[in-house]
Structure formats: structure tokens, C-alpha cells
Design an enzyme around this catalytic site. Structure first.
Site, PDB file in Angstrom:
ATOM      1  N   ASP A  86      37.562  44.410  43.672  1.00 49.20           N
ATOM      2  CA  ASP A  86      36.336  45.525  43.573  1.00 49.20           C
ATOM      3  C   ASP A  86      35.486  45.166  44.621  1.00 49.20           C
ATOM      4  O   ASP A  86      34.922  44.060  44.766  1.00 49.20           O
ATOM      5  CB  ASP A  86      35.421  45.334  42.059  1.00 49.20           C
ATOM      6  CG  ASP A  86      36.350  45.478  41.026  1.00 49.20           C
ATOM      7  OD1 ASP A  86      37.389  46.114  41.056  1.00 49.20           O
ATOM      8  OD2 ASP A  86      35.755  45.590  39.977  1.00 49.20           O
ATOM      9  N   HIS A 142      43.600  39.941  43.778  1.00 43.60           N
ATOM     10  CA  HIS A 142      44.731  40.264  43.246  1.00 43.60           C
ATOM     11  C   HIS A 142      45.603  40.625  44.409  1.00 43.60           C
ATOM     12  O   HIS A 142      45.074  41.045  45.780  1.00 43.60           O
ATOM     13  CB  HIS A 142      44.874  41.521  42.524  1.00 43.60           C
ATOM     14  CG  HIS A 142      44.306  41.288  41.170  1.00 43.60           C
ATOM     15  ND1 HIS A 142      44.695  40.935  39.738  1.00 43.60           N
ATOM     16  CD2 HIS A 142      42.683  40.988  40.830  1.00 43.60           C
ATOM     17  CE1 HIS A 142      43.907  40.783  39.046  1.00 43.60           C
ATOM     18  NE2 HIS A 142      42.712  40.455  39.574  1.00 43.60           N
ATOM     19  N   SER A 227      31.750  37.272  48.150  1.00 50.68           N
ATOM     20  CA  SER A 227      32.276  36.899  49.505  1.00 50.68           C
ATOM     21  C   SER A 227      32.980  38.120  49.898  1.00 50.68           C
ATOM     22  O   SER A 227      32.576  39.146  49.505  1.00 50.68           O
ATOM     23  CB  SER A 227      33.174  35.733  49.472  1.00 50.68           C
ATOM     24  OG  SER A 227      33.306  35.185  50.949  1.00 50.68           O
TER      25      SER A 227
END
Length: 260
Positions: A86, A142, A227
Site C-alpha cells: 500500500d 508482498h 519507508s
């Protein structure tokens, strides 16, 4: 004068030991009391988390939370490459003769971003995406494609902020900060998933047990605080979706484009 002062303060606060202190507190039982305020301050969608806020033992455990089953849908197109996180897209475009051009006004070379890895030769005219994770976002990373892990590379470095200020006013933050790079081989080439550490990030960690084969959407790693991930695709292997643009928000599993 103000910009110079902020830059100097950032330089002083970018030491690893400061991040370690922050990380130590975030992993302590005392930090648990900050979870409700932290979630409210950043508008975190707590209903998506796999557990209730009071069930997390530390702020760090809450920050690295997993989501409920079905909270994210992974695009299942055979050729699609999906967002690993995200995030906000803060940079995107073709790589020109080994140079990533104009990320917040600064150019980067593929060689410095990948720590002068011999694999960099395959990315000289590829495509890149810079994905910034704010404290609001879900912080697990992911796999953007299905494939085999060819190499995992740790590149030591600083912990400068990777927000708008850091990318704009600090010097080449993405290639100076600590990075973990995962090279994943897919049916049409290879992608480098560059996980960039940042100020107040105590560490970037791989999900264990490590696997040498990943399906699209499998957990790869996670950040302990906000980050950036830089996705780099090999020459001639990726066509971005027409909707991909700087400033757009993406969610993990959303299609970013297609493998050629």
C-alpha cells in the site's frame, strides 16, 4: 536558511543508533499504550487488521500487523505485475541508459541503487516505480509476481527520511540508505524489489521461513516503521498501466502493468 537547518538536523538524526533507540521503545511493553493514539493520529484502518488494537503487545507489533483474509485482492492476470505494498507513487518511468531520471528533482543510477551488483547490467533501459509507505499504510511487502528468488542482497547505509522532504532536499536518499534487494526471476525476465530503510526504521525484515519460490501476493518482508520500495524491471519486460502516475495511491495487489 530554514532549509539548510532542517537538512543539517536530518543529517544528525540519521544515525543508526537513534533509529535503534526508537525501535527499542517501539518493541517494549510500554509502547502498547500508544497504539490507540497512534492509530487515531494517522487514521489507520484498524478494522482491516487481523486482530483488535488491544490484542497487540507492542507498538511495533501493531505497526507490522497482518490484515484480515480478503482485505486485499491480488490481481490474478497471468501477465500482470502488482503493487507489493500500500503506497503513494512518488516516481515512475523508463530508465535511460542506466539512469533513473528526476525522482523529486534528483537522478539516480541503477548501479548505485543496486549497490553495483553485476545484475544491474540487465536493468539499464528497464522501468522503475518508487512506492512510498507513510505511517498510515499497511507495512508488509508482498511479491509483485510469481517466480523464483535468485538472490537476496543486503546493502548497508544511512537512515535518512524517505518522505517528500528527504527525497527532495537530501542527496540521493534512495541509494544512500540501507537496502534489502530481492531479485525474482519470472517467465519473462527478472524484477528487483528494493526495500529502502528510513529514519526511525529499526530494521527491514524478511518473512520467515525464507522461500526460494514465491506466488504473486506472497509475503516477502516488512518494515518496522514507514519507508519506500523501489520496483525495477529488466529491459523490455514491462509495460505500465495507462493509469499509473506520480501522486496516485495504490494498494497491495493492484495491477501496475503487464509483463511483456
Amino acid at each position: 536558511m530554514t532549509k539548510w537547518l532542517l537538512r543539517a538536523m536530518t543529517e544528525l538524526s540519521s544515525r543508526k543508533w537513534i533509529s535503534r533507540i526508537t525501535g527499542t521503545f517501539a518493541q517494549s511493553a510500554a509502547s502498547r499504550t500508544f497504539i490507540p493514539r497512534f492509530a487515531k493520529l494517522y487514521g489507520i484502518a484498524v478494522h482491516e487488521a487481523e486482530k483488535e488494537p488491544h490484542e497487540y503487545r507492542t507498538l511495533n507489533e501493531f505497526f507490522t500487523r497482518r490484515l484480515k483474509q480478503g482485505a486485499r485482492v491480488v490481481h490474478n492476470g497471468e501477465r500482470s505485475l502488482v503493487s507489493p505494498v500500500d503506497a503513494l507513487i512518488t516516481g515512475a518511468g523508463g530508465i535511460r541508459a542506466g539512469t533513473i531520471v528526476n525522482v523529486k528533482g534528483q537522478d539516480y543510477t541503477i548501479e548505485e541503487l543496486l549497490g553495483r551488483s553485476p545484475r544491474a547490467a540487465s536493468y539499464m533501459n528497464g522501468y522503475y516505480l518508487v512506492l512510498y509507505l507513510s505511517p498510515t499504510d499497511y507495512h508488509r511487502i508482498h511479491s509483485p509476481i510469481a517466480g523464483d528468488v535468485m538472490e537476496r542482497d543486503h546493502l548497508p547505509g544511512k537512515v535518512y527520511p524517505v518522505n517528500d522532504f528527504g527525497l527532495t532536499h537530501m542527496t540521493r536518499v534512495l541509494s544512500r540508505n540501507e537496502r534489502l534487494v530481492t531479485y525474482i526471476k519470472h517467465l519473462r525476465g527478472e524484477v528487483a524489489v528494493v526495500k529502502v530503510g528510513a529514519m526511525n526504521v529499526s530494521s527491514i525484515k524478511y518473512v520467515e521461513p525464507l522461500s526460494n519460490h514465491l506466488e504473486k501476493g506472497d509475503e516477502l518482508a516488512y518494515f518496522e516503521f514507514g519507508s519506500t520500495v523501489v520496483l525495477v524491471m529488466e529491459d523490455g519486460t514491462f509495460t505500465p498501466d495507462a493509469e499509473i502516475r506520480i501522486g496516485a495511491k495504490v494498494r497491495m495487489g493492484e495491477r501496475l502493468g503487464d509483463l511483456n
